[in-house]
Design an enzyme around this catalytic site. Structure first.
Site, mmCIF file in Angstrom:
data_model
loop_
_atom_site.group_PDB
_atom_site.id
_atom_site.type_symbol
_atom_site.label_atom_id
_atom_site.label_comp_id
_atom_site.label_asym_id
_atom_site.label_seq_id
_atom_site.Cartn_x
_atom_site.Cartn_y
_atom_site.Cartn_z
ATOM 1 N N HIS A 88 30.177 56.264 97.212
ATOM 2 C CA HIS A 88 29.399 56.791 96.090
ATOM 3 C C HIS A 88 28.432 55.729 95.566
ATOM 4 O O HIS A 88 27.280 56.025 95.238
ATOM 5 C CB HIS A 88 30.327 57.232 94.956
ATOM 6 C CG HIS A 88 30.861 58.617 95.098
ATOM 7 N ND1 HIS A 88 30.046 59.722 95.264
ATOM 8 C CD2 HIS A 88 32.137 59.097 95.066
ATOM 9 C CE1 HIS A 88 30.791 60.815 95.339
ATOM 10 N NE2 HIS A 88 32.059 60.463 95.229
ATOM 11 N N GLU A 127 29.867 64.822 96.965
ATOM 12 C CA GLU A 127 31.283 64.621 97.304
ATOM 13 C C GLU A 127 31.493 64.738 98.809
ATOM 14 O O GLU A 127 32.206 63.928 99.413
ATOM 15 C CB GLU A 127 32.162 65.634 96.569
ATOM 16 C CG GLU A 127 32.417 65.315 95.109
ATOM 17 C CD GLU A 127 33.080 63.967 94.915
ATOM 18 O OE1 GLU A 127 34.076 63.666 95.611
ATOM 19 O OE2 GLU A 127 32.588 63.196 94.073
ATOM 20 N N HIS A 160 35.902 56.018 100.049
ATOM 21 C CA HIS A 160 35.160 57.143 99.470
ATOM 22 C C HIS A 160 34.427 56.698 98.208
ATOM 23 O O HIS A 160 33.234 56.991 98.024
ATOM 24 C CB HIS A 160 36.142 58.280 99.163
ATOM 25 C CG HIS A 160 35.561 59.384 98.340
ATOM 26 N ND1 HIS A 160 35.162 60.594 98.879
ATOM 27 C CD2 HIS A 160 35.332 59.488 96.995
ATOM 28 C CE1 HIS A 160 34.708 61.368 97.915
ATOM 29 N NE2 HIS A 160 34.799 60.721 96.761
ATOM 30 N N GLU A 161 35.123 55.998 97.329
ATOM 31 C CA GLU A 161 34.513 55.589 96.061
ATOM 32 C C GLU A 161 33.392 54.581 96.271
ATOM 33 O O GLU A 161 32.343 54.658 95.616
ATOM 34 C CB GLU A 161 35.580 55.025 95.121
ATOM 35 C CG GLU A 161 36.635 56.025 94.698
ATOM 36 C CD GLU A 161 36.044 57.284 94.088
ATOM 37 O OE1 GLU A 161 34.947 57.207 93.491
ATOM 38 O OE2 GLU A 161 36.659 58.353 94.215
#
Length: 295
Positions: free
Chosen positions: A140, A209, A136-137
């Site tokens: 980003h 997100e 997920h990070e």
């Protein structure tokens, strides 16, 4: 899955257009275009500085320390595997010495990226869940979300700056010479402008997100592990929240989960993060009903 990604991108674009429209509306209150130009230059300048220094600002706020592969072998192995799979550079890795479970990524592009996990998140997640969070990070970073949030912040700052200028111009004169805003314009811009800009900026954050959840789960191939991690983080951030200090609240949008206890932040409309239940539901939808060993 790609349809969801397209929808997220389209929503982000629409929100940016909305912020730009607010600037045009606010600027139209002035007949002197110098005011609009100065406001735009100031906002862009401040946010450009924040964009190029985003990693140092966030890491300093969290008291994050760089870690070597000897100190965090599992974290290094996972990130290296994911970066290799995505054909992206290896980011710098940090650990923040706090029990509040969370993680974030920062940096203006993949070559200047940093990923940070707190001590708390490393304690509560298993390796599969940690891999999902790191995916997920990294998403980003790969999605250029720092750039997107910087642009949104710059546009919102222009609106707020024009609102302040409108208020002072209306309060202290300037209408008689034909260069100031009307009183109706003063009220509309000074009262509604900043609120609308803030809401749109937060909506951009929530949209990114969702997209990081989707693309991160796509990168790891394990949406249910991310759903399980989010459940643990929802409980963990309530049990061990970060203190609502200004330097931490300014970085909260970077975190994978809202780091503050419920009730210490504004309601859902003013949140930087989407509801956990909705994020988990979307991930379970991606998994197509598979349990994957997680509930």
């Amino acid at each position: 899955m790609h349809g969801r990604g397209y929808a997220n991108g389209l929503k982000t674009f629409g929100l940016m257009v909305g912020l730009s429209a607010l600037i045009v509306f606010a600027g139209a209150m002035f007949r002197n275009t110098t005011i609009l130009v100065v406001a735009i230059l100031l906002a862009v300048g401040m946010n450009a500085w924040a964009y190029f220094n985003s990693d140092r600002i966030a890491l300093r706020a969290m008291h994050a320390l760089p870690v070597s592969e000897l100190e965090a072998p599992v974290m290094y192995r996972i990130v290296r595997e994911l970066a290799t799979a995505a054909r992206q550079p290896m980011p710098r890795l940090y650990i923040s010495p706090t029990n509040a479970p969370n993680a974030f990524a920062t940096g203006r592009n993949p070559r200047h990226a940093a990923v940070c996990c707190t001590s708390g998140i490393l304690q509560i997640l298993d390796e599969r869940e940690l891999r999902a969070v790191l995916g997920h990070e990294l998403s980003h970073v790969y999605n250029r979300d720092i750039l997107i949030s910087s642009i949104a912040g710059a546009l919102a700052a222009v609106v707020s700056g024009l609102a302040n200028l409108a208020f002072f111009a209306g309060a202290f004169g300037g209408r008689g010479n034909g260069e100031g805003p009307s009183m109706l314009g003063v009220l509309l811009v000074s009262l509604l402008g900043p609120i609308a800009a803030t809401l749109v900026k937060l909506a951009v954050s929530r949209s990114r997100e969702y997209e990081a959840d989707r693309s991160g789960a796509e990168l790891t191939g394990d949406p249910l592990a991310l759903a399980s991690a989010l459940r643990k983080l929802e409980r963990g951030t309530q049990a061990a929240p970060l203190p609502p200090e200004p330097q931490l609240t300014a970085q909260s949008h970077l975190m994978i989960a809202n780091p503050f206890r419920a009730g210490e932040r504004a309601a859902r409309l003013f949140s930087t993060h989407p509801p956990m239940a909705e994020r988990i539901a979307r991930l379970e939808e991606m998994a197509g009903g598979r349990s994957g060993g997680y509930r």
